[in-house]
Enzyme design. Structure first.
Site: not given
Ligand code: THU
Length: 142
Positions: A57, A98
């Protein structure tokens, strides 16, 4: 042509293909849908210094704002999962950072977007204001 709920989720799923997630193995895609029909996507970008990870995000918001694009943010779709199983997880809900990043875009365009947290069994639909009540935003600095 404008986006639909399903096409926005599909765009988030496609974006997850670009994830750089060698440490968690959890690939995430996000898609921001605007009132003018445009869609901006992002995927998570991890780092050997784990805490520097950028969520999907946040990458999408960075792409948007760094190109000078603005608009009325109507919906956000977020999807994730292990490689080859994106969409197979429980609903992916944006982390606190985010939510704040999304709030910046929402307030700039004066909207309260719906956030589609895609999971294997259900899509959780919540307004950003439910995820981040009493948000601090651009107007507070005026
Ligand atoms: N992550 C996201 O990109 N967005 C989310 O809403 C939740 C978590 C990613 C961060 C990390 O690279 C992986 O998911 C595990 O936490």
């Amino acid at each position: 042509m404008s986006w639909t709920r399903d096409s926005l989720i599909a765009a988030a799923r496609e974006a997850a293909v670009g994830a750089y997630a060698p440490y968690s193995g959890f690939h995430v895609g996000a898609a921001l849908g605007f009132a003018d029909g445009s869609v901006v996507t992002g995927a998570n970008v991890e780092n050997a210094s784990y805490g520097l990870t950028l969520c999907a995000e946040t990458v999408a918001v960075g792409k948007l704002l760094s190109t000078g694009a603005r608009g009325t943010l109507e919906a956000v779709a977020v999807i994730g999962g292990k490689l080859g199983q994106v969409g197979g997880s429980a609903p992916v809900s944006p982390c606190g950072r985010c939510r704040q990043m999304l709030n910046e875009v929402a307030q700039l365009g004066g909207s309260d977007p719906v956030v589609l947290c895609v999971g294997v069994d259900a899509v959780l639909e919540l307004k950003l204001s439910e995820l981040l009540p009493h948000a601090f935003g651009p107007a507070d600095l005026a």
